[in-house]
Design an enzyme around this catalytic site. Structure first.
Site, PDB file in Angstrom:
ATOM      1  N   ARG A 269       0.855  -1.185   0.000  1.00 39.19           N
ATOM      2  CA  ARG A 269       0.000   0.000   0.000  1.00 39.19           C
ATOM      3  C   ARG A 269       0.895   1.240   0.000  1.00 39.19           C
ATOM      4  NH1 ARG A 269      -2.169   0.310   5.303  1.00 39.19           N
ATOM      5  NH2 ARG A 269      -0.849   2.120   5.604  1.00 39.19           N
ATOM      6  N   HIS A 273      -3.276   4.430   4.899  1.00 42.12           N
ATOM      7  CA  HIS A 273      -4.476   3.590   4.994  1.00 42.12           C
ATOM      8  C   HIS A 273      -5.691   4.320   4.442  1.00 42.12           C
ATOM      9  CE1 HIS A 273      -7.298   0.684   6.611  1.00 42.12           C
ATOM     10  NE2 HIS A 273      -7.919   1.648   7.255  1.00 42.12           N
ATOM     11  N   TYR A 282       4.480   4.662  11.364  1.00 43.50           N
ATOM     12  CA  TYR A 282       4.769   3.233  11.521  1.00 43.50           C
ATOM     13  C   TYR A 282       5.580   2.638  10.374  1.00 43.50           C
ATOM     14  CZ  TYR A 282       0.482   3.025   8.654  1.00 43.50           C
ATOM     15  OH  TYR A 282      -0.480   3.210   7.678  1.00 43.50           O
TER      16      TYR A 282
END
Length: 389
Positions: A269, A273, A282
């Protein structure tokens, strides 16, 4: 120490019903993800061209939808940038009568299936719960709760087989969704009933901010298939040709009565998100940059160029088609929708329950009191006013 554990004792074999009924070896996935691009494999030039056009269009769709979110035209958008090969291949391997069961990140798969891009974004805009007719393109409602659509896909496929319909259901889910109970239930039922279902897991590395290593200790997500008696396939999710071939084989197997297949596509990805997520908290830029070197658009362009199939006409044609799609999407999304609040009660039940009629009457009274008149809100026993889009 029990009698069976004493030296020289004989441990009896388990009854036949307890013994494994399936040789697990054929169900195991390959050790490395399956690849085609860059391997010199024989590939159909027309298929490569079609995949390229769709992936380029998919990339433009993702960028346009992301821009619409920043402009306030979408409430949220879970981008599939970097995952376009999976999205496009999933739609292309299905026949018209088959069903696609997407998750919330799979609007691109719905668009590649033939759906109007604006209709595919209806839920994310906040207009309607679904925003489109699932039967028109045989695309189930986008599933925001993780993995809840997987048992539905199994149920539809099972029902179709009982009716004698030649239908396959392809269900898409992320790596995070494999941690849900619905994933287990769907795989188990599909395996026991041998339903014509294909499960495509897009392993993009993270369930929001949770990396895969904190979700499972399995060698791969494809290995989970063995526990259900289902074949597991592991494929490079950025290799559009490889994903198309693996999914095609799984769909053909399902249609022929061979039962379900679990396909894990290893991808990434690139974007956060959603627009509400800060991915820098992260993961590092170096990780993203490494995956950009394995971009699905770049891989296809390189393959086409190496085969002498990519020229300016093909490249410009793909981009022009993508820009036309983006322009139409902008125009549609810049129109303010006309939505009747009474439409909330449409498409809930085939026949309205007493409680639903009571709630509709209460809302109608509140709307009339607020407007100071007796506006046309109707009973809404049929379709909502307008096209609901």
């Amino acid at each position: 120490m029990t009698v069976l554990e004493q030296p020289g004792s004989h441990r009896p074999s388990p009854p036949p019903a307890w013994r494994p009924r399936t040789d697990p070896a054929p169900l195991l996935p390959d050790a490395e993800p399956y690849r085609l691009l860059g391997t010199g494999a024989e590939l159909d030039p027309e298929l490569l061209g079609a995949l390229y056009r769709q992936v380029v269009k998919g990339r433009r769709y993702n960028r346009q939808a992301t821009a619409l979110t920043r402009q306030g035209r979408l409430a949220v958008y879970p981008s599939s940038t970097g995952q376009e090969a999976c999205e496009v291949a999933a739609a292309m391997v299905l026949r018209e009568r088959d069903w696609l069961f997407p998750s919330y990140r799979d609007t691109l798969a719905a668009v590649a299936r033939g759906m109007d891009p604006a209709e595919a974004l209806g839920l994310l805009r906040g207009d309607w719960h679904t925003g489109y007719d699932p039967y028109e393109h045989r695309v189930a409602p986008l599933s925001t709760p993780l993995a809840t659509h997987l048992p539905h896909a199994v149920g539809l496929a099972h029902a179709a087989r009982l009716k004698g319909d030649d239908v396959v259901a392809l269900a898409m889910v992320g790596d995070g969704g494999t941690s849900e109970g619905d994933f287990h239930e769907a795989l188990n039922f599909a395996a026991v009933w041998k339903t014509p279902t294909v499960f495509l897991v897009q392993n993009n590395g993270f369930a929001i901010s949770v990396p895969l290593a904190k979700q499972t200790a399995a060698p791969s997500l494809a290995h989970k298939a063995v526990g259900y008696g289902v074949p597991g396939r592991l494929v490079d999710g950025n290799d559009a040709a490889a994903v198309h071939r693996v999914l095609s084989e799984a769909v053909d197997r399902a249609r022929a009565g061979g039962g379900p297949t679990l396909v894990e596509a290893v991808t990434y990805r690139i974007d956060a998100h959603t627009n509400a997520d800060d991915a820098t908290r992260y993961r590092g830029d170096d990780e993203v940059a490494a995956w950009l070197e394995h971009d699905p658009v770049t891989l296809l362009e390189r393959e086409l160029a190496d085969r002498g199939l990519l020229d300016d006409a093909m490249r410009d044609g793909a981009r022009d088609e993508a820009e036309e799609m983006a322009a139409r999407l902008r125009d549609r999304m810049n129109e303010d929708p006309v939505l009747d609040p009474m439409g909330l009660f449409d498409h809930v039940y085939a026949e309205k329950t007493a409680q639903l009629r009571e709630q509709a009457a209460q809302l109608r009274a509140e709307l009339e009191a607020e407007n100071g008149d007796h506006g046309d809100h109707g009973d809404h026993d049929g379709q909502a006013k307008g096209d609901g889009r």
